[in-house]
Design a protein around this motif. Structure first.
Motif, PDB file in Angstrom:
ATOM      1  N   THR A  35       0.828  -1.212   0.000  1.00  0.00           N
ATOM      2  CA  THR A  35       0.000   0.000   0.000  1.00  0.00           C
ATOM      3  C   THR A  35       0.860   1.259   0.000  1.00  0.00           C
ATOM      4  O   THR A  35       0.470   2.273  -0.586  1.00  0.00           O
ATOM      5  N   THR A  36       2.024   1.196   0.634  1.00  0.00           N
ATOM      6  CA  THR A  36       2.941   2.339   0.586  1.00  0.00           C
ATOM      7  C   THR A  36       3.394   2.590  -0.846  1.00  0.00           C
ATOM      8  O   THR A  36       3.410   3.729  -1.326  1.00  0.00           O
ATOM      9  N   ALA A  37       3.764   1.509  -1.545  1.00  0.00           N
ATOM     10  CA  ALA A  37       4.203   1.650  -2.945  1.00  0.00           C
ATOM     11  C   ALA A  37       3.064   2.117  -3.836  1.00  0.00           C
ATOM     12  O   ALA A  37       3.263   2.937  -4.745  1.00  0.00           O
ATOM     13  N   LEU A  38       1.863   1.625  -3.591  1.00  0.00           N
ATOM     14  CA  LEU A  38       0.709   2.024  -4.396  1.00  0.00           C
ATOM     15  C   LEU A  38       0.427   3.517  -4.227  1.00  0.00           C
ATOM     16  O   LEU A  38       0.235   4.245  -5.215  1.00  0.00           O
ATOM     17  N   ASP A  39       0.400   3.974  -2.991  1.00  0.00           N
ATOM     18  CA  ASP A  39       0.141   5.392  -2.747  1.00  0.00           C
ATOM     19  C   ASP A  39       1.233   6.269  -3.360  1.00  0.00           C
ATOM     20  O   ASP A  39       0.952   7.332  -3.941  1.00  0.00           O
ATOM     21  N   TYR A  40       2.470   5.822  -3.216  1.00  0.00           N
ATOM     22  CA  TYR A  40       3.591   6.586  -3.765  1.00  0.00           C
ATOM     23  C   TYR A  40       3.501   6.658  -5.289  1.00  0.00           C
ATOM     24  O   TYR A  40       3.711   7.725  -5.895  1.00  0.00           O
ATOM     25  N   ALA A  41       3.176   5.548  -5.903  1.00  0.00           N
ATOM     26  CA  ALA A  41       3.134   5.498  -7.372  1.00  0.00           C
ATOM     27  C   ALA A  41       2.052   6.420  -7.934  1.00  0.00           C
ATOM     28  O   ALA A  41       2.187   6.941  -9.055  1.00  0.00           O
ATOM     29  N   LYS A  42       1.005   6.649  -7.175  1.00  0.00           N
ATOM     30  CA  LYS A  42      -0.075   7.513  -7.642  1.00  0.00           C
ATOM     31  C   LYS A  42       0.311   8.998  -7.604  1.00  0.00           C
ATOM     32  O   LYS A  42      -0.305   9.814  -8.307  1.00  0.00           O
ATOM     33  N   THR A  43       1.283   9.334  -6.785  1.00  0.00           N
ATOM     34  CA  THR A  43       1.637  10.752  -6.611  1.00  0.00           C
ATOM     35  C   THR A  43       3.006  11.108  -7.157  1.00  0.00           C
ATOM     36  O   THR A  43       3.307  12.289  -7.334  1.00  0.00           O
ATOM     37  N   ARG A  44       3.837  10.128  -7.436  1.00  0.00           N
ATOM     38  CA  ARG A  44       5.180  10.387  -7.963  1.00  0.00           C
ATOM     39  C   ARG A  44       5.089  10.646  -9.464  1.00  0.00           C
ATOM     40  O   ARG A  44       4.668   9.759 -10.234  1.00  0.00           O
ATOM     41  N   ILE A  45       5.468  11.839  -9.896  1.00  0.00           N
ATOM     42  CA  ILE A  45       5.355  12.235 -11.301  1.00  0.00           C
ATOM     43  C   ILE A  45       6.713  12.100 -11.989  1.00  0.00           C
ATOM     44  O   ILE A  45       7.720  12.627 -11.517  1.00  0.00           O
ATOM     45  N   GLN A  46       6.701  11.383 -13.079  1.00  0.00           N
ATOM     46  CA  GLN A  46       7.868  11.276 -13.951  1.00  0.00           C
ATOM     47  C   GLN A  46       7.365  11.323 -15.396  1.00  0.00           C
ATOM     48  O   GLN A  46       6.328  10.718 -15.718  1.00  0.00           O
ATOM     49  N   PHE A  47       8.100  12.007 -16.252  1.00  0.00           N
ATOM     50  CA  PHE A  47       7.687  12.138 -17.655  1.00  0.00           C
ATOM     51  C   PHE A  47       6.249  12.655 -17.763  1.00  0.00           C
ATOM     52  O   PHE A  47       5.459  12.200 -18.579  1.00  0.00           O
ATOM     53  N   GLU A  48       5.925  13.565 -16.829  1.00  0.00           N
ATOM     54  CA  GLU A  48       4.649  14.273 -16.814  1.00  0.00           C
ATOM     55  C   GLU A  48       3.456  13.377 -16.519  1.00  0.00           C
ATOM     56  O   GLU A  48       2.297  13.726 -16.789  1.00  0.00           O
ATOM     57  N   PRO A  57       1.966  10.271 -13.425  1.00  0.00           N
ATOM     58  CA  PRO A  57       2.258   9.488 -12.231  1.00  0.00           C
ATOM     59  C   PRO A  57       2.837   8.134 -12.652  1.00  0.00           C
ATOM     60  O   PRO A  57       2.392   7.553 -13.655  1.00  0.00           O
ATOM     61  N   ILE A  58       3.813   7.657 -11.907  1.00  0.00           N
ATOM     62  CA  ILE A  58       4.445   6.404 -12.328  1.00  0.00           C
ATOM     63  C   ILE A  58       3.469   5.226 -12.256  1.00  0.00           C
ATOM     64  O   ILE A  58       3.714   4.174 -12.854  1.00  0.00           O
ATOM     65  N   ALA A  59       2.344   5.387 -11.543  1.00  0.00           N
ATOM     66  CA  ALA A  59       1.310   4.342 -11.532  1.00  0.00           C
ATOM     67  C   ALA A  59       0.706   4.136 -12.913  1.00  0.00           C
ATOM     68  O   ALA A  59       0.064   3.095 -13.166  1.00  0.00           O
ATOM     69  N   ALA A  60       0.909   5.080 -13.816  1.00  0.00           N
ATOM     70  CA  ALA A  60       0.347   4.960 -15.165  1.00  0.00           C
ATOM     71  C   ALA A  60       1.219   4.149 -16.105  1.00  0.00           C
ATOM     72  O   ALA A  60       0.806   3.853 -17.227  1.00  0.00           O
ATOM     73  N   GLN A  72       2.694  -0.867 -12.985  1.00  0.00           N
ATOM     74  CA  GLN A  72       1.442  -1.584 -12.731  1.00  0.00           C
ATOM     75  C   GLN A  72       1.671  -3.086 -12.569  1.00  0.00           C
ATOM     76  O   GLN A  72       1.039  -3.735 -11.727  1.00  0.00           O
ATOM     77  N   GLN A  73       2.595  -3.628 -13.347  1.00  0.00           N
ATOM     78  CA  GLN A  73       2.898  -5.055 -13.191  1.00  0.00           C
ATOM     79  C   GLN A  73       3.434  -5.348 -11.798  1.00  0.00           C
ATOM     80  O   GLN A  73       3.024  -6.321 -11.157  1.00  0.00           O
ATOM     81  N   LYS A  74       4.342  -4.502 -11.322  1.00  0.00           N
ATOM     82  CA  LYS A  74       4.892  -4.702  -9.976  1.00  0.00           C
ATOM     83  C   LYS A  74       3.784  -4.615  -8.924  1.00  0.00           C
ATOM     84  O   LYS A  74       3.718  -5.442  -8.002  1.00  0.00           O
ATOM     85  N   LEU A  75       2.931  -3.618  -9.060  1.00  0.00           N
ATOM     86  CA  LEU A  75       1.861  -3.447  -8.084  1.00  0.00           C
ATOM     87  C   LEU A  75       0.894  -4.626  -8.091  1.00  0.00           C
ATOM     88  O   LEU A  75       0.460  -5.109  -7.037  1.00  0.00           O
ATOM     89  N   VAL A  76       0.575  -5.102  -9.285  1.00  0.00           N
ATOM     90  CA  VAL A  76      -0.331  -6.247  -9.381  1.00  0.00           C
ATOM     91  C   VAL A  76       0.299  -7.496  -8.774  1.00  0.00           C
ATOM     92  O   VAL A  76      -0.365  -8.244  -8.033  1.00  0.00           O
ATOM     93  N   GLU A  77       1.562  -7.737  -9.071  1.00  0.00           N
ATOM     94  CA  GLU A  77       2.229  -8.911  -8.502  1.00  0.00           C
ATOM     95  C   GLU A  77       2.252  -8.847  -6.984  1.00  0.00           C
ATOM     96  O   GLU A  77       2.031  -9.857  -6.293  1.00  0.00           O
ATOM     97  N   MET A  78       2.534  -7.663  -6.433  1.00  0.00           N
ATOM     98  CA  MET A  78       2.521  -7.511  -4.979  1.00  0.00           C
ATOM     99  C   MET A  78       1.131  -7.765  -4.414  1.00  0.00           C
ATOM    100  O   MET A  78       0.970  -8.495  -3.420  1.00  0.00           O
TER     101      MET A  78
END
Length: 391
Positions: free
Chosen positions: A266-279, A281-284, A289-295
């Motif tokens: 859940t820490t990684a999920l929340d972080y991925a939703k707010t961490r912006i790279q290449f304009e 969120p890295i959750a996109a 997403q593969q890492k989050l799903v596997e976890m």
């Protein structure tokens, strides 16, 4: 019926398999951990301290110390109720769950199962309330997985016992008011209650740890410690005593690690939703997403494993192989989840500001204490083949 959005932290809604009372305990312990532990544990880990004396009475008031035992101030909770409490404690930190496990499943359980009525009356209410702290001395510097060859000895001297030996990696050791020490005797392995301040008994903390830093770990030395006859636990001889208590503690571990894994995910999920790279969120990104799903998959499967074993235990159908199944699977799963979560957090993941590397480091100890992966593999191997491969 309107469909509700699934909870990303529990996509299969495993929590709905819990009873109302089990959910109440889960939520109560989670609230305690969120308020009393989570804001401070990163600093404790960083400084290598754990305020056990201050927390013990609060944990006693919460009702988690020896909660699965009956009488003597203990709650008499079910196995699943105890399990969900361990899950929420370890979601905060493995050291917190270890403190509760050692107090309740090792020290208190040994006294409860094998002690005299006088020993139970003397110690269990104090330990349940957190007014006293206990530890469990089985592991030695040279004998961890092979306790049958322990070198600690107890011999009779008149009506007394004389205890000599060394125990290592003992959680709560230097802060304990009573230590349950297992030793070889002429009649086999026996358990002894050694009180703080007994002449010849000393405890030294282990420093320089990279894991379980928010936990007290000690070496215990018994140098010709003279104990009265009523210091021995009368109810058991042989390794059945300490190993049965270890089984109770391992049960708490297989639940606790679900909490650690969930916290990392859940820490990684929340972080991925707010961490912006290449304009964005890295959750996109697909790889994230593969890492989050596997976890998420592994957390939910571990939760189901813990729940099933808990139900078996409450039904009186849980054996050592079930406990080994749960500890082997859930601990190594939690480690992989923690490591994957760290990659999502990048450099931020190595700081105490986030819990993931703290969990990963702690889980390296959880992987090997109270039964290594190798030992649990052999337990399961013997179960499915009928052949023992220990020797």
């Amino acid at each position: 019926m309107a469909r509700t959005s699934p909870d990303p932290a529990d996509l299969l809604a495993v929590g709905e398999l819990l009873t109302d009372e089990e959910r109440l305990i889960r939520d109560t312990v989670r609230k305690f951990a969120d308020e009393k532990i989570r804001p401070y544990v990163g600093d404790w880990f960083d400084r290598g301290v754990f305020p056990a004396k201050e927390l013990a009475p609060e944990l006693g008031e919460l009702g988690v110390l020896g909660m699965h035992l009956d009488g003597y101030g203990c709650a008499g909770s079910t196995a699943v109720e105890y399990g969900v409490a361990c899950m929420e404690l370890e979601a905060a930190d493995s050291g917190l769950r270890s403190f509760v496990s050692v107090q309740g499943s090792l020290a208190m359980r040994s006294i409860h199962a094998f002690g005299s009525e006088e020993q139970k009356q003397r110690w269990l209410p104090e330990l349940a309330a957190g007014r006293a702290i206990g530890c469990f001395g089985l592991t030695e510097p040279d004998f961890g997985s092979d306790p049958a060859n322990m070198r600690t000895r107890a011999r009779r001297k008149g009506a007394d016992w004389v205890l000599s030996g060394t125990k290592m990696w003992i959680t709560n050791g230097s802060i304990s008011d009573v230590a349950v020490i297992w030793a070889q005797t002429e009649d086999g392995v026996r358990g002894f209650l050694v009180e703080r301040g007994t002449p010849g008994f000393s405890a030294t903390d282990v420093h320089g740890k990279l894991s379980l830093r928010a936990s007290v770990t000690s070496e215990l030395v018994m140098d010709e410690v003279v104990l009265p006859a009523d210091a021995v636990l009368p109810g058991v001889r042989g390794l059945r005593g300490p190993l049965s208590s270890l089984g109770e503690a391992r049960y708490g571990i297989l639940w606790g690690t679900v909490g650690a894994a969930r916290d990392c995910y859940t820490t990684a999920l929340d972080y991925a939703k707010t961490r912006i790279q290449f304009e964005r969120p890295i959750a996109a990104f697909q790889l994230t997403q593969q890492k989050l799903v596997e976890m998420m998959l592994e957390v939910e499967k571990s939760y189901l494993v813990a729940h099933r074993i808990g139900r078996l235990k409450d039904a009186g159908q849980c054996g050592p192989a079930h406990i080994s199944f749960g500890k082997l699977n859930n601990v190594r799963t939690a480690i992989e989840v923690a490591r994957t979560a760290r990659t999502i957090l990048g450099a931020n993941g190595i700081t105490v500001e986030y819990p993931v590397l703290r969990h990963a480091n702690n889980l390296e100890s959880v992987l090997t204490y109270e039964g290594t992966s190798e030992i649990h593999t052999l337990v399961l191997g013997e179960t499915i083949t009928g052949e023992s491969a220990y020797r």
